[in-house]
Design an enzyme around this catalytic site. Structure first.
Site, PDB file in Angstrom:
ATOM      1  CG  HIS A  43      -1.816   1.296   1.012  1.00 43.35           C
ATOM      2  ND1 HIS A  43      -2.689   1.566  -0.013  1.00 43.35           N
ATOM      3  CD2 HIS A  43      -1.684   2.445   1.705  1.00 43.35           C
ATOM      4  CE1 HIS A  43      -3.092   2.819   0.081  1.00 43.35           C
ATOM      5  NE2 HIS A  43      -2.501   3.369   1.123  1.00 43.35           N
ATOM      6  CE1 TYR A  45      -1.910   7.471  -0.956  1.00 41.82           C
ATOM      7  CE2 TYR A  45      -1.407   5.717   0.590  1.00 41.82           C
ATOM      8  CZ  TYR A  45      -2.333   6.467  -0.111  1.00 41.82           C
ATOM      9  OH  TYR A  45      -3.660   6.214   0.017  1.00 41.82           O
ATOM     10  CG  HIS A  53      -8.279   2.051  -7.817  1.00 43.69           C
ATOM     11  ND1 HIS A  53      -8.603   3.299  -7.332  1.00 43.69           N
ATOM     12  CD2 HIS A  53      -7.241   1.610  -7.051  1.00 43.69           C
ATOM     13  CE1 HIS A  53      -7.801   3.596  -6.313  1.00 43.69           C
ATOM     14  NE2 HIS A  53      -6.959   2.589  -6.128  1.00 43.69           N
ATOM     15  CG  PHE A  54      -3.920  -0.565 -10.701  1.00 48.07           C
ATOM     16  CD1 PHE A  54      -3.181  -0.625 -11.861  1.00 48.07           C
ATOM     17  CD2 PHE A  54      -4.443  -1.740 -10.171  1.00 48.07           C
ATOM     18  CE1 PHE A  54      -2.982  -1.830 -12.505  1.00 48.07           C
ATOM     19  CE2 PHE A  54      -4.249  -2.952 -10.813  1.00 48.07           C
ATOM     20  CZ  PHE A  54      -3.514  -2.997 -11.983  1.00 48.07           C
ATOM     21  CG  HIS A  55      -4.552   1.089 -15.873  1.00 43.78           C
ATOM     22  ND1 HIS A  55      -4.756  -0.155 -15.339  1.00 43.78           N
ATOM     23  CD2 HIS A  55      -3.489   0.956 -16.719  1.00 43.78           C
ATOM     24  CE1 HIS A  55      -3.868  -1.002 -15.847  1.00 43.78           C
ATOM     25  NE2 HIS A  55      -3.083  -0.354 -16.688  1.00 43.78           N
ATOM     26  NE  ARG A 101      -5.937  -7.386 -10.252  1.00 36.91           N
ATOM     27  CZ  ARG A 101      -5.188  -6.799  -9.308  1.00 36.91           C
ATOM     28  NH1 ARG A 101      -5.651  -6.672  -8.070  1.00 36.91           N
ATOM     29  NH2 ARG A 101      -3.987  -6.347  -9.593  1.00 36.91           N
ATOM     30  NE  ARG A 102      -2.522  -9.438 -10.703  1.00 33.49           N
ATOM     31  CZ  ARG A 102      -1.941  -9.237  -9.536  1.00 33.49           C
ATOM     32  NH1 ARG A 102      -2.305  -9.910  -8.488  1.00 33.49           N
ATOM     33  NH2 ARG A 102      -0.974  -8.367  -9.424  1.00 33.49           N
TER      34      ARG A 102
HETATM   35 FE1  HAS Z   1      -5.515   2.318  -4.490  1.00 30.93          FE
HETATM   36  C1  HAS Z   1      -5.858  -1.084  -4.971  1.00 30.93           C
HETATM   37  C2  HAS Z   1      -7.737   2.202  -1.893  1.00 30.93           C
HETATM   38  C3  HAS Z   1      -5.030   5.682  -3.896  1.00 30.93           C
HETATM   39  C4  HAS Z   1      -2.807   2.276  -6.598  1.00 30.93           C
HETATM   40  N1  HAS Z   1      -4.534   0.888  -5.592  1.00 30.93           N
HETATM   41  C5  HAS Z   1      -4.851  -0.451  -5.673  1.00 30.93           C
HETATM   42  C6  HAS Z   1      -3.938  -1.108  -6.561  1.00 30.93           C
HETATM   43  C7  HAS Z   1      -3.045  -0.159  -6.999  1.00 30.93           C
HETATM   44  C8  HAS Z   1      -3.448   1.089  -6.382  1.00 30.93           C
HETATM   45  C9  HAS Z   1      -1.869  -0.357  -7.926  1.00 30.93           C
HETATM   46  O1  HAS Z   1      -8.907   0.070  -0.046  1.00 30.93           O
HETATM   47  C10 HAS Z   1      -3.976  -2.590  -6.960  1.00 30.93           C
HETATM   48  C11 HAS Z   1      -2.995  -3.435  -6.209  1.00 30.93           C
HETATM   49  C12 HAS Z   1      -3.113  -4.860  -6.684  1.00 30.93           C
HETATM   50  O2  HAS Z   1      -2.498  -5.200  -7.686  1.00 30.93           O
HETATM   51  O3  HAS Z   1      -3.873  -5.614  -6.085  1.00 30.93           O
HETATM   52  N2  HAS Z   1      -6.294   3.695  -3.188  1.00 30.93           N
HETATM   53  C13 HAS Z   1      -7.211   3.446  -2.226  1.00 30.93           C
HETATM   54  C14 HAS Z   1      -7.548   4.688  -1.546  1.00 30.93           C
HETATM   55  C15 HAS Z   1      -6.790   5.675  -2.117  1.00 30.93           C
HETATM   56  C16 HAS Z   1      -5.989   5.029  -3.133  1.00 30.93           C
HETATM   57  C17 HAS Z   1      -8.536   4.865  -0.440  1.00 30.93           C
HETATM   58  N3  HAS Z   1      -4.203   3.709  -5.133  1.00 30.93           N
HETATM   59  C18 HAS Z   1      -4.151   5.033  -4.747  1.00 30.93           C
HETATM   60  C19 HAS Z   1      -3.041   5.686  -5.360  1.00 30.93           C
HETATM   61  C20 HAS Z   1      -2.403   4.715  -6.128  1.00 30.93           C
HETATM   62  C21 HAS Z   1      -3.146   3.493  -5.967  1.00 30.93           C
HETATM   63  C22 HAS Z   1      -2.684   7.136  -5.150  1.00 30.93           C
HETATM   64  C23 HAS Z   1      -1.205   4.818  -6.973  1.00 30.93           C
HETATM   65  C24 HAS Z   1      -0.515   5.899  -7.208  1.00 30.93           C
HETATM   66  N4  HAS Z   1      -6.617   0.863  -3.638  1.00 30.93           N
HETATM   67  C25 HAS Z   1      -7.394   1.003  -2.523  1.00 30.93           C
HETATM   68  C26 HAS Z   1      -7.873  -0.312  -2.093  1.00 30.93           C
HETATM   69  C27 HAS Z   1      -7.342  -1.253  -2.962  1.00 30.93           C
HETATM   70  C28 HAS Z   1      -6.558  -0.487  -3.917  1.00 30.93           C
HETATM   71  C29 HAS Z   1      -8.746  -0.624  -0.961  1.00 30.93           C
HETATM   72  C30 HAS Z   1      -7.539  -2.782  -2.929  1.00 30.93           C
HETATM   73  C31 HAS Z   1      -8.593  -3.180  -3.860  1.00 30.93           C
HETATM   74  C32 HAS Z   1      -8.713  -4.664  -3.947  1.00 30.93           C
HETATM   75  O4  HAS Z   1      -9.753  -5.199  -3.541  1.00 30.93           O
HETATM   76  O5  HAS Z   1      -7.775  -5.341  -4.413  1.00 30.93           O
HETATM   77  C33 HAS Z   1      -6.757   7.144  -1.728  1.00 30.93           C
HETATM   78  O6  HAS Z   1      -5.430   7.524  -1.423  1.00 30.93           O
HETATM   79  C34 HAS Z   1      -7.330   8.029  -2.772  1.00 30.93           C
HETATM   80  C35 HAS Z   1      -7.473   9.468  -2.285  1.00 30.93           C
HETATM   81  C36 HAS Z   1      -7.733  10.422  -3.417  1.00 30.93           C
HETATM   82  C37 HAS Z   1      -8.657  11.393  -3.423  1.00 30.93           C
HETATM   83  C38 HAS Z   1      -8.777  12.299  -4.634  1.00 30.93           C
HETATM   84  C39 HAS Z   1      -8.459  13.770  -4.343  1.00 30.93           C
HETATM   85  C40 HAS Z   1      -8.408  14.557  -5.608  1.00 30.93           C
HETATM   86  C41 HAS Z   1      -7.347  15.270  -6.048  1.00 30.93           C
HETATM   87  C42 HAS Z   1      -7.426  15.919  -7.405  1.00 30.93           C
HETATM   88  C43 HAS Z   1      -7.293  17.438  -7.398  1.00 30.93           C
HETATM   89  C44 HAS Z   1      -7.589  17.999  -8.754  1.00 30.93           C
HETATM   90  C45 HAS Z   1      -6.716  18.681  -9.530  1.00 30.93           C
HETATM   91  C46 HAS Z   1      -7.061  19.062 -10.927  1.00 30.93           C
HETATM   92  C47 HAS Z   1      -5.326  19.005  -9.118  1.00 30.93           C
HETATM   93  C48 HAS Z   1      -9.585  11.618  -2.287  1.00 30.93           C
HETATM   94  C49 HAS Z   1      -6.107  15.422  -5.256  1.00 30.93           C
HETATM   95  C50 HAS Z   1      -8.083  20.136 -11.030  1.00 30.93           C
HETATM   96  C51 HAS Z   1      -8.251  20.440 -12.462  1.00 30.93           C
HETATM   97  C52 HAS Z   1      -8.980  21.435 -12.936  1.00 30.93           C
HETATM   98  C53 HAS Z   1      -9.060  21.644 -14.388  1.00 30.93           C
HETATM   99  C54 HAS Z   1      -9.745  22.357 -12.055  1.00 30.93           C
HETATM  100 CU    CU Z   2      -3.866   0.380  -0.905  1.00 28.43          CU
END
Ligand code: HAS
Ligand code: CU
Length: 596
Positions: free
Chosen positions: A229, A233, A380-382, A443-444
């Protein structure tokens, strides 16, 4: 004349260039395997045996999420440290040393994977990037990873060394923001990689070498996710760093709040690790109570990303208003949309917002049962690492290349086309992947073609989803070609003496507006370690008690709960009391400082 990075730091620019080129090579290989498997899986074009699918998938995963991302970020971090402390690395031979270790390591791992395509050797490592037991890889696969990770540890030591030397010369000064971001990220990484180091050195490598007969799969999986996990980050925090210190500048403004940025990185340091069990909600060998604790921590971990969304958008708005933008939403039009550096990062942010929502769904213990191990997770992870991070890295490449080569970017419009095609491709691909996951498509697997299988989609059909995924994959491949054209074109460009200076964004509210306790890295490291101990001691002990330290843990699984509820209640009480006391301390400290 404005000073570029290479003017000021010619030796460091060379290391960063090598790190970036290594990263791009991995991106090219990983991307190639990506399109092969997309077309295979969707059935549009198949030229290999499905048995090879897993070798392709392992190569795709490892080259992209380990080599591409991490080589890129060590380059960015070297830039951030040297630029923000305005000092050369302490010893460039040491810097080349960790770079070489990382390169040798990943080459060994890469060979161990790619050798799986030929029968000429019996080397193979088709274990996917999560390399869980009972899948077993060739020892070279694990050994390479160990060298690679040790390389990153030494890189961190290099940056800490620079900071300590700077601190000795600048007593009492606040840590410059980019350096602060690098240091907090690296402390998080040191803690996180302990899990994978133990998993490999104590169990997987000896097992693969035949020194031990078996391992406890639940134990090694849990140790993997202890690292698996927070590694997400490790990819994200450098991208966030760019959103904080580069995006406001290219948008024409300043960072809204330096203190808030520090709070965000501290929260990541403290909360990233004690959440790994959210990848194991469906593992039968872990008690539900421990999963519940991981879920609670994960929900708290959303906070730094919400703060980031606020700060970054506020900074963009400030930039737009400096450029003459007006109105509630009218300011959006005043942003520099023709600049690929800006547009790439903004589109990456936009997609990452969607990624956050699918992350929240993953994180819910009960909803996770619906999506786990389906194509949803791949969607999700893409969006996260595949767009939030990768697209940001590609976009900032257009800013970095001139700085580290002394040559002008080959083509801004090709750059713009590249970031937009990535966004479009990913919109098709990941949206369809999420929907496919909701239908239960796993998946996979190389064979999810479901002939004669009735899936009732609410809209469209499985065929329509496959088409969107393949189409998205083609857009992404096109985007990569445009990216490499620009990198190569720039490398062959002549030197230019009218390049922008090496600068990052100023701040509207600087470090003087925040309590000094934020820079107390020892305190945050201490709290991070305490939280990890709380989150992992009991689960690990109970896993070892059930299945043995070296396994084989083949006993029949029945749902288990925590045997002694009082222990859990006590632990939760302690965490809450500690959290409340330290929050109160910080609040009192802040109040005292503010009133003074
Ligand atoms: Fe995740 C599975 C939960 C973030 C990557 N995640 C994965 C896997 C990967 C991955 C690779 O709870 C698969 C692993 C595998 O092979 O099995 N993930 C989360 C949660 C967050 C999260 C709660 N994940 C990430 C990030 C990753 C990543 C970051 C890579 C970089 N994820 C999970 C969970 C699994 C999971 C379970 C397991 C699923 C399963 O069953 O296998 C949080 O950190 C996300 C928080 C993000 C936000 C968004 C805030 C918005 C922002 C955008 C601002 C906008 C801007 C643009 C700058 C709350 C910051 C504005 C533009 C204008 C034009 C105005
Ligand atoms: Cu995670």
């Amino acid at each position: 004349m404005s000073e570029t990075y290479i003017d000021r730091f010619p030796a460091e620019a060379k290391v960063i260039r090598s790190a970036f080129y290594g990263s791009f090579l991995a991106l090219a290989l990983g991307g190639l395997f990506g399109i092969i498997q997309t077309l295979h899986r969707t059935g549009y074009y198949r030229f290999m045996d499905s048995a090879d699918y897993y070798t392709v998938l392992t190569a795709h995963g490892v080259f992209l999420v380990i080599s591409f991302t991490i080589f890129f970020l060590v380059g960015v971090f070297t830039w951030a440290i040297t630029t923000s402390l305005d000092r050369e690395v302490e010893d460039i031979r040491f810097t080349w040393g960790w770079y070489a270790l990382m390169a040798i390591g990943i080459t060994l791992t890469g060979i161990a994977i790619l050798a799986g395509f030929t029968d000429a050797t019996d080397i193979s490592s088709s274990v996917l990037f999560t390399f869980y037991a009972p899948l077993q890889a060739h020892p070279m696969f694990y050994l390479g990873l160990v060298l690679f990770v040790v390389g990153t540890w030494l890189a961190g030591a290099d940056w800490f060394r620079s900071w300590l030397a700077w601190k000795a010369e600048n007593p009492g000064e606040r840590i410059p923001l980019p350096t602060f971001m690098v240091l907090t990220t690296m402390i998080m990484w040191y803690i996180a990689t302990l899990g994978v180091a133990v998993a490999i050195l104590l169990f997987l490598l000896p097992w693969s070498l035949g020194l031990i007969d078996s391992v406890n799969p639940t134990l090694t999986r849990t140790l993997f996710w202890f690292f698996g996990h927070p590694v997400v980050y490790f990819w994200l925090m450098p991208a966030y760093m760019m959103w904080y210190i580069m995006l406001p500048k290219v948008a024409g403004g300043k960072l809204f709040s330096d203190p808030l940025a520090r709070v965000v990185f501290v929260l990541f340091l403290v909360l990233s690790v004690p959440t790994g069990i959210h990848h194991q909600y469906l593992d039968p060998g872990i008690a539900e109570g421990f999963k519940f604790i991981a879920m609670t921590n994960t929900m708290f971990l959303l906070l730094p990303s919400f703060l980031t969304a606020f700060t970054v958008v506020a900074s963009m708005e400030h930039g737009a208003r400096q450029r003459g933008g007006t109105g509630y939403f009218g300011w959006l039009k005043a942003l520099p949309w023709r600049d690929p550096v800006f547009t790439g990062m903004a589109l990456a942010g936009l997609m990452f917002a969607a990624a956050g929502f699918s992350g929240m769904i993953n994180a819910g213990m009960n909803i996770n049962y619906l999506v786990h191990n389906t194509f949803w997770v791949v969607g999700h992870f893409h969006l996260t690492v595949g767009t939030g991070v990768a697209l940001t890295f590609m976009a900032v490449t257009y800013w970095f290349l001139p700085q580290i080569t002394g040559k002008a970017l080959w083509s801004r419009s090709v750059g713009l086309a590249q970031v937009v095609t990535w966004f479009v491709g990913m919109t098709f691909m990941s949206n369809a992947m999420h929907r496919a996951g909701l239908l239960g498509i796993p998946r996979r697997t190389a064979e999810p073609l479901y002939e004669g299988f009735e899936y009732s989609a609410v809209v469209g059909s499985v065929g329509e989803l496959q088409a969107q995924i393949a189409l998205g994959g083609l857009f992404l491949s096109l985007s990569l070609l445009l990216f490499f054209a620009n990198v190569i074109g720039t490398a062959f460009n002549g030197y230019s003496d009218s390049l922008p200076a090496n600068e990052y964004a100023g701040t509207l509210s600087g470090p003087e507006d925040s309590p000094r306790v934020l820079d107390n890295l020892k305190l945050w490291t201490g709290i991070a370690i305490v939280l990890v101990i709380f989150a992992y001691t009991f689960p690990l002990l109970s896993i070892i008690e059930r299945g043995g330290l070296f396994g084989p843990d083949v006993i029949e699984y029945v749902p288990i709960s925590i045997d002694s509820l009082p222990v859990l209640v006590g632990a939760i009480e302690l965490v809450i009391t500690n959290a409340v006391t330290s929050a109160a301390d910080v609040a009192v400290g802040t109040l005292v400082e503010v009133t003074n």
